[in-house]
Design a protein around this motif. Structure first.
Motif, mmCIF file in Angstrom:
data_model
loop_
_atom_site.group_PDB
_atom_site.id
_atom_site.type_symbol
_atom_site.label_atom_id
_atom_site.label_comp_id
_atom_site.label_asym_id
_atom_site.label_seq_id
_atom_site.Cartn_x
_atom_site.Cartn_y
_atom_site.Cartn_z
ATOM 1 N N HIS A 1 0.796 -1.283 0.210
ATOM 2 C CA HIS A 1 -0.008 0.295 0.016
ATOM 3 C C HIS A 1 0.430 1.332 0.039
ATOM 4 C CE1 HIS A 1 -2.357 -2.799 1.960
ATOM 5 N NE2 HIS A 1 -3.589 -2.269 1.113
ATOM 6 N N TYR B 1 -1.613 7.461 6.536
ATOM 7 C CA TYR B 1 -2.179 7.109 5.864
ATOM 8 C C TYR B 1 -1.923 5.978 4.535
ATOM 9 C CZ TYR B 1 -4.124 9.948 2.430
ATOM 10 O OH TYR B 1 -3.556 11.111 1.242
ATOM 11 N N VAL C 1 -4.926 3.524 1.970
ATOM 12 C CA VAL C 1 -6.399 3.664 1.130
ATOM 13 C C VAL C 1 -6.168 1.987 1.721
ATOM 14 C CG1 VAL C 1 -7.278 3.958 -0.608
ATOM 15 C CG2 VAL C 1 -5.853 5.101 0.009
ATOM 16 N N ARG D 1 -7.556 -1.817 0.589
ATOM 17 C CA ARG D 1 -8.625 -2.573 -0.317
ATOM 18 C C ARG D 1 -8.838 -3.250 0.001
ATOM 19 N NH1 ARG D 1 -1.765 -2.988 -2.126
ATOM 20 N NH2 ARG D 1 -1.615 -1.248 -3.333
ATOM 21 N N GLU E 1 -13.451 -1.120 1.107
ATOM 22 C CA GLU E 1 -12.485 -0.740 0.010
ATOM 23 C C GLU E 1 -12.682 0.555 -0.120
ATOM 24 O OE1 GLU E 1 -11.220 -1.773 -4.736
ATOM 25 O OE2 GLU E 1 -12.869 -2.519 -4.222
ATOM 26 N N GLY E 2 -11.535 1.476 -0.188
ATOM 27 C CA GLY E 2 -11.427 3.108 -0.119
ATOM 28 C C GLY E 2 -11.179 4.010 0.929
ATOM 29 N N GLU E 3 -11.707 2.966 2.246
ATOM 30 C CA GLU E 3 -10.849 3.734 3.050
ATOM 31 C C GLU E 3 -9.983 3.774 3.968
ATOM 32 O OE1 GLU E 3 -12.734 1.791 8.135
ATOM 33 O OE2 GLU E 3 -13.618 0.780 6.176
ATOM 34 N N ILE E 4 -9.902 5.276 4.451
ATOM 35 C CA ILE E 4 -8.705 5.947 4.957
ATOM 36 C C ILE E 4 -8.155 5.674 6.150
ATOM 37 C CG2 ILE E 4 -7.427 8.026 5.938
ATOM 38 C CD1 ILE E 4 -9.300 9.485 3.887
ATOM 39 N N GLN F 1 -12.722 10.821 9.931
ATOM 40 C CA GLN F 1 -11.634 9.950 9.606
ATOM 41 C C GLN F 1 -10.601 11.226 7.794
ATOM 42 O OE1 GLN F 1 -10.392 7.536 11.625
ATOM 43 N NE2 GLN F 1 -10.321 6.350 10.134
ATOM 44 N N LYS F 2 -12.119 11.848 7.282
ATOM 45 C CA LYS F 2 -11.772 12.215 5.623
ATOM 46 C C LYS F 2 -10.360 13.458 6.674
ATOM 47 C CE LYS F 2 -12.992 15.119 2.108
ATOM 48 N NZ LYS F 2 -14.313 16.056 1.384
#
Length: 294
Positions: free
Chosen positions: A182, A192, A194, A196, A229-232, A264-265
């Protein structure tokens, strides 16, 4: 006298803006130096000069901090008058991506190859080499970089031996034994990645050699949670507020967002987000709600 006062005031404002830019991006510059062997002082000075300390149209519209033109670029583009009218420039999702592409651009460019034989502390050699290789057409480009480095003591960052041990060890390349790693990024004084498909805190912890229990805790989650998937996924404890550029800015809640996803963002602790907005954990978040970020 009034003219002198106005000039001094304008100069002071620019000095403050330059220093703020340096403070904001020095961590990324050091991280890039450890990975790509480009002096942090050169990266910072180029960023300041090329982006007007983040205030240029290219930086604001396309997160392009180094004035890199398209040249076969397949990503998003922005157009700006430069050497030619309506020149094509690369656009990035974030400033970090611009710093990363700048490093890759120099490291993979044949005409810059000789620079990598110089010492990291030889910022003068790098500055003059960039000018000789044609990075910029301004005849004073090398002198401008050197002046910035000396004025703001940017050379102090070139002697950093280890910004963060795992960054140096785990982002030098993105494969181990053929396994794709990653990419690790920096935001809000934190690292951080992302997630998968199929990722868990345990699998990520194993990859980067950090306790998966700690990673789950940093993300305010249970250690056995399945990741989307796509989560930080944050790799250190989150901050209590968003980065400085969000001062005075509000986040307007969109459909599908939650207090947790917003925290999280921006890399903010959930508890802190509730606290700064004077909300209780049982508050029913609504689309259009305006949230403070710092």
């Amino acid at each position: 006298m009034l003219v002198f006062a106005a000039t001094s005031q304008a100069q002071s404002k620019w000095n403050e803006r330059y220093q703020q830019y340096i403070n904001q991006y020095k961590d990324i510059a050091i991280e890039q130096m450890l990975r790509w062997k480009i002096p942090a002082s050169i990266t910072l000075a180029q960023g300041v000069l090329e982006s007007g300390a983040g205030q240029s149209e290219l930086a604001r519209r396309g997160n392009n901090h180094f004035g890199i033109k398209c040249h076969g670029w397949t990503g998003r583009k922005v157009y700006h008058d430069d050497d030619e009218k309506n020149d094509c420039f690369r656009a990035y999702p974030s400033a970090y991506d611009s710093f990363e592409d700048h490093s890759r651009f120099l490291a993979n460019g044949q005409r810059y190859r000789s620079l990598f034989s110089l010492k990291l502390t030889d910022y003068k050699g790098w500055a003059r080499g960039l000018k000789s290789a044609g990075y910029a057409t301004n005849p004073r480009y090398a002198d401008q970089l050197i002046d910035l480095i000396q004025l703001y003591k940017l050379y102090q960052y070139d002697t950093a031996k280890s910004y963060d041990k795992f960054m140096a060890e785990h982002t030098r390349d993105h494969t181990i034994n053929g396994q794709q790693l990653h990419p690790i990024k920096i935001y809000n004084k934190n690292y951080y990645l992302v997630a998968r498909k199929g990722d868990t805190f345990r699998s990520i912890g194993k990859e980067i050699d950090i306790s998966y229990r700690k990673i789950a805790k940093y993300n305010e989650r249970d250690k056995n949670d399945q990741l989307t998937e796509g989560e930080i996924v944050w790799l250190k404890k989150k901050q209590t507020k968003a980065p400085a550029e969000y001062k005075g800015h509000l986040h307007y809640v969109r459909r599908g967002e939650s207090m947790y996803s917003i925290a999280q963002k921006y890399g903010i602790r959930l508890k802190s987000l509730y606290k700064m907005n004077k909300l209780s954990p049982d508050y029913d978040l609504k689309v259009g709600d305006a949230l403070k970020l710092r």
